[in-house]
Design an enzyme around this catalytic site. Structure first.
Site, PDB file in Angstrom:
ATOM      1  N   ASN A  13       0.870  -1.182   0.000  1.00  0.00           N
ATOM      2  CA  ASN A  13       0.000   0.000   0.000  1.00  0.00           C
ATOM      3  C   ASN A  13       0.905   1.229   0.000  1.00  0.00           C
ATOM      4  O   ASN A  13       1.458   1.589   1.038  1.00  0.00           O
ATOM      5  CB  ASN A  13      -0.899  -0.015   1.242  1.00  0.00           C
ATOM      6  CG  ASN A  13      -1.699   1.267   1.373  1.00  0.00           C
ATOM      7  OD1 ASN A  13      -1.849   2.023   0.405  1.00  0.00           O
ATOM      8  ND2 ASN A  13      -2.221   1.524   2.568  1.00  0.00           N
ATOM      9  N   TRP A  14       1.012   1.841  -1.152  1.00  0.00           N
ATOM     10  CA  TRP A  14       1.905   3.010  -1.254  1.00  0.00           C
ATOM     11  C   TRP A  14       1.291   4.280  -0.672  1.00  0.00           C
ATOM     12  O   TRP A  14       1.961   5.299  -0.588  1.00  0.00           O
ATOM     13  CB  TRP A  14       2.260   3.252  -2.729  1.00  0.00           C
ATOM     14  CG  TRP A  14       3.341   2.349  -3.235  1.00  0.00           C
ATOM     15  CD1 TRP A  14       3.905   1.294  -2.589  1.00  0.00           C
ATOM     16  CD2 TRP A  14       3.995   2.448  -4.495  1.00  0.00           C
ATOM     17  NE1 TRP A  14       4.873   0.722  -3.369  1.00  0.00           N
ATOM     18  CE2 TRP A  14       4.940   1.411  -4.549  1.00  0.00           C
ATOM     19  CE3 TRP A  14       3.868   3.297  -5.593  1.00  0.00           C
ATOM     20  CZ2 TRP A  14       5.770   1.200  -5.658  1.00  0.00           C
ATOM     21  CZ3 TRP A  14       4.680   3.096  -6.698  1.00  0.00           C
ATOM     22  CH2 TRP A  14       5.622   2.054  -6.725  1.00  0.00           C
ATOM     23  N   LYS A  15       0.029   4.228  -0.321  1.00  0.00           N
ATOM     24  CA  LYS A  15      -0.673   5.426   0.161  1.00  0.00           C
ATOM     25  C   LYS A  15      -0.452   6.567  -0.848  1.00  0.00           C
ATOM     26  O   LYS A  15      -0.361   6.306  -2.039  1.00  0.00           O
ATOM     27  CB  LYS A  15      -0.208   5.806   1.563  1.00  0.00           C
ATOM     28  CG  LYS A  15      -0.158   4.603   2.509  1.00  0.00           C
ATOM     29  CD  LYS A  15      -0.013   4.997   3.935  1.00  0.00           C
ATOM     30  CE  LYS A  15       0.220   3.766   4.790  1.00  0.00           C
ATOM     31  NZ  LYS A  15      -0.079   3.968   6.179  1.00  0.00           N
ATOM     32  N   HIS A  43      -9.625   1.075   4.906  1.00  0.00           N
ATOM     33  CA  HIS A  43      -8.340   1.298   5.567  1.00  0.00           C
ATOM     34  C   HIS A  43      -8.551   2.289   6.719  1.00  0.00           C
ATOM     35  O   HIS A  43      -9.381   3.200   6.617  1.00  0.00           O
ATOM     36  CB  HIS A  43      -7.331   1.853   4.555  1.00  0.00           C
ATOM     37  CG  HIS A  43      -5.936   1.900   5.097  1.00  0.00           C
ATOM     38  ND1 HIS A  43      -5.528   2.905   5.936  1.00  0.00           N
ATOM     39  CD2 HIS A  43      -4.882   1.071   4.940  1.00  0.00           C
ATOM     40  CE1 HIS A  43      -4.250   2.687   6.265  1.00  0.00           C
ATOM     41  NE2 HIS A  43      -3.837   1.570   5.675  1.00  0.00           N
ATOM     42  N   GLY A  94       2.025   2.685  10.667  1.00  0.00           N
ATOM     43  CA  GLY A  94       2.910   3.827  10.441  1.00  0.00           C
ATOM     44  C   GLY A  94       3.569   4.346  11.706  1.00  0.00           C
ATOM     45  O   GLY A  94       4.127   5.442  11.716  1.00  0.00           O
ATOM     46  N   SER A 128       3.298  -1.715  10.522  1.00  0.00           N
ATOM     47  CA  SER A 128       4.750  -1.631  10.712  1.00  0.00           C
ATOM     48  C   SER A 128       5.477  -2.946  10.409  1.00  0.00           C
ATOM     49  O   SER A 128       6.455  -3.298  11.071  1.00  0.00           O
ATOM     50  CB  SER A 128       5.074  -1.145  12.127  1.00  0.00           C
ATOM     51  OG  SER A 128       4.545   0.167  12.324  1.00  0.00           O
ATOM     52  N   GLY A 182       2.702  -0.917   4.405  1.00  0.00           N
ATOM     53  CA  GLY A 182       2.711   0.483   3.999  1.00  0.00           C
ATOM     54  C   GLY A 182       4.128   0.954   3.736  1.00  0.00           C
ATOM     55  O   GLY A 182       4.702   0.731   2.675  1.00  0.00           O
ATOM     56  N   GLY A 183       4.724   1.608   4.716  1.00  0.00           N
ATOM     57  CA  GLY A 183       6.023   2.261   4.542  1.00  0.00           C
ATOM     58  C   GLY A 183       7.089   1.390   3.893  1.00  0.00           C
ATOM     59  O   GLY A 183       7.779   1.840   2.965  1.00  0.00           O
ATOM     60  N   GLU A 201      -7.006   4.778   7.670  1.00  0.00           N
ATOM     61  CA  GLU A 201      -6.863   6.204   7.306  1.00  0.00           C
ATOM     62  C   GLU A 201      -8.133   6.711   6.627  1.00  0.00           C
ATOM     63  O   GLU A 201      -8.522   7.869   6.810  1.00  0.00           O
ATOM     64  CB  GLU A 201      -5.620   6.391   6.414  1.00  0.00           C
ATOM     65  CG  GLU A 201      -4.343   6.241   7.238  1.00  0.00           C
ATOM     66  CD  GLU A 201      -3.133   5.777   6.469  1.00  0.00           C
ATOM     67  OE1 GLU A 201      -3.137   5.807   5.229  1.00  0.00           O
ATOM     68  OE2 GLU A 201      -2.166   5.354   7.134  1.00  0.00           O
ATOM     69  N   GLU A 220      -5.469  -4.740  10.895  1.00  0.00           N
ATOM     70  CA  GLU A 220      -4.493  -3.672  11.064  1.00  0.00           C
ATOM     71  C   GLU A 220      -4.801  -2.891  12.343  1.00  0.00           C
ATOM     72  O   GLU A 220      -5.630  -1.955  12.315  1.00  0.00           O
ATOM     73  CB  GLU A 220      -4.544  -2.716   9.877  1.00  0.00           C
ATOM     74  CG  GLU A 220      -4.203  -3.371   8.557  1.00  0.00           C
ATOM     75  CD  GLU A 220      -3.648  -2.349   7.581  1.00  0.00           C
ATOM     76  OE1 GLU A 220      -2.504  -2.509   7.181  1.00  0.00           O
ATOM     77  OE2 GLU A 220      -4.347  -1.381   7.261  1.00  0.00           O
TER      78      GLU A 220
HETATM   79  C1  PEP Z   1      -0.846   0.333   5.950  1.00  0.00           C
HETATM   80  O1  PEP Z   1      -0.796   1.410   5.363  1.00  0.00           O
HETATM   81  O2  PEP Z   1      -1.788  -0.410   5.746  1.00  0.00           O
HETATM   82  C2  PEP Z   1       0.232  -0.017   6.864  1.00  0.00           C
HETATM   83  C3  PEP Z   1       0.155  -1.148   7.493  1.00  0.00           C
HETATM   84  O3  PEP Z   1       1.268   0.885   6.988  1.00  0.00           O
HETATM   85  P1  PEP Z   1       2.694   0.617   7.706  1.00  0.00           P
HETATM   86  O4  PEP Z   1       3.211  -0.704   7.187  1.00  0.00           O
HETATM   87  O5  PEP Z   1       3.544   1.757   7.312  1.00  0.00           O
HETATM   88  O6  PEP Z   1       2.445   0.544   9.178  1.00  0.00           O
END
Ligand code: PEP
Length: 247
Positions: A8-10, A91, A166, A205, A226-227, A93, A160
């Site tokens: 997930n590049w957001k 999600h 994040g 994370s 994500g990151g 966010e 999640e």
């Molecule tokens: C996400 O955006 O779904 C996520 C899990 O982000 P991160 O891995 O950065 O915590």
């Protein structure tokens, strides 16, 4: 089932960053026993689809409506037409920043599966929920409200915990695996044996350093990343750890 690891590049990326990612990714060895999905921002779907090998295309969101005067929205049918095979729905966010509730999540999940592609329905508790011991009830309610009329065959659930997204604070394998077992029981109750085949992936994370430990857990079928998915090498290492666990 093969593992499933979703990037997930957001709202990150640029034409140059996509080119660099694709160039690095395409040089890495092919992966086994794991399916990889990449969800870039909409403007980069085409570039990723054209250039990338060994990954399936996904999107980060879709509209509630199927078509019409909804300026700025993109429908699930359009994403399917474009070649997306997965769409993230609900999600945290989207829930916290854009006020999406379970009712909208349910509509979007139905739109996605009606388009013949898979809905990755995201659920997870806040830190307050966990500290007060209400985390299982919260996730149970999210599932109950979001999955009506969503066929098991087109569903992926992403657990999640909001406090781990994040933040660099990953759930322990015991916390993640425990919640995945609760989710599996819910899916079995709703779908019968078909619920056993719904992948349940963990997000929050995930990094190359903690992936293998998480993937050893019996109830964890993959990750939503994500990151760490912005770097081709890191994402490959995470997917590779999943594949190794399923070999
Ligand atoms: C996400 O955006 O779904 C996520 C899990 O982000 P991160 O891995 O950065 O915590």
């Amino acid at each position: 089932m093969a593992g499933l690891v979703i990037a997930n590049w957001k709202m990150h990326g640029s034409t140059a960053a996509v080119a660099e990612f694709v160039d690095q990714w395409n040089r890495l060895p092919p992966l086994g026993h794991v399916d990889t999905v990449i969800c870039p921002p909409y403007p980069y779907l085409a570039a990723v689809a054209d250039a990338m090998t060994g990954m399936v295309l996904g999107a980060q969101n879709c509209a509630e409506a199927d078509q019409g005067a909804f300026t700025g929205e993109v429908s699930a049918d359009m994403l399917a037409d474009w070649g997306c095979r997965y769409v993230l729905v609900g999600h945290s966010e989207r829930r916290s920043l854009y006020g999406e509730g379970d009712a909208q999540v349910a509509i979007k999940a139905r739109r996605v599966t009606a388009a013949g592609i898979k809905a990755v329905v995201c659920v997870g508790e806040t830190l307050d929920n966990r500290e007060s011991g209400g985390h299982e009830a919260v996730v149970g309610r999210q599932l109950q409200a979001s999955l009506a009329e969503v066929p098991a065959a087109e569903l992926v659930v992403a657990y999640e915990p909001v406090w781990a997204i994040g933040t660099g604070r990953v759930a322990t394998p015991e916390q993640a695996d425990g919640m995945h077992a609760v989710i599996r029981a819910h899916l079995h109750e709703q779908y019968g044996d078909a619920g056993n085949d719904v992948p349940i992936v963990y997000g929050g994370s995930v990094k190359p350093e903690n992936a293998a430990e998480l993937f050893q857990c019996p109830n964890i079928d993959g990750a939503l990343v994500g990151g760490a998915s912005l770097d081709a090498g890191s994402f490959w290492q995470i997917a590779s750890a999943m594949g190794a666990g399923r070999a």
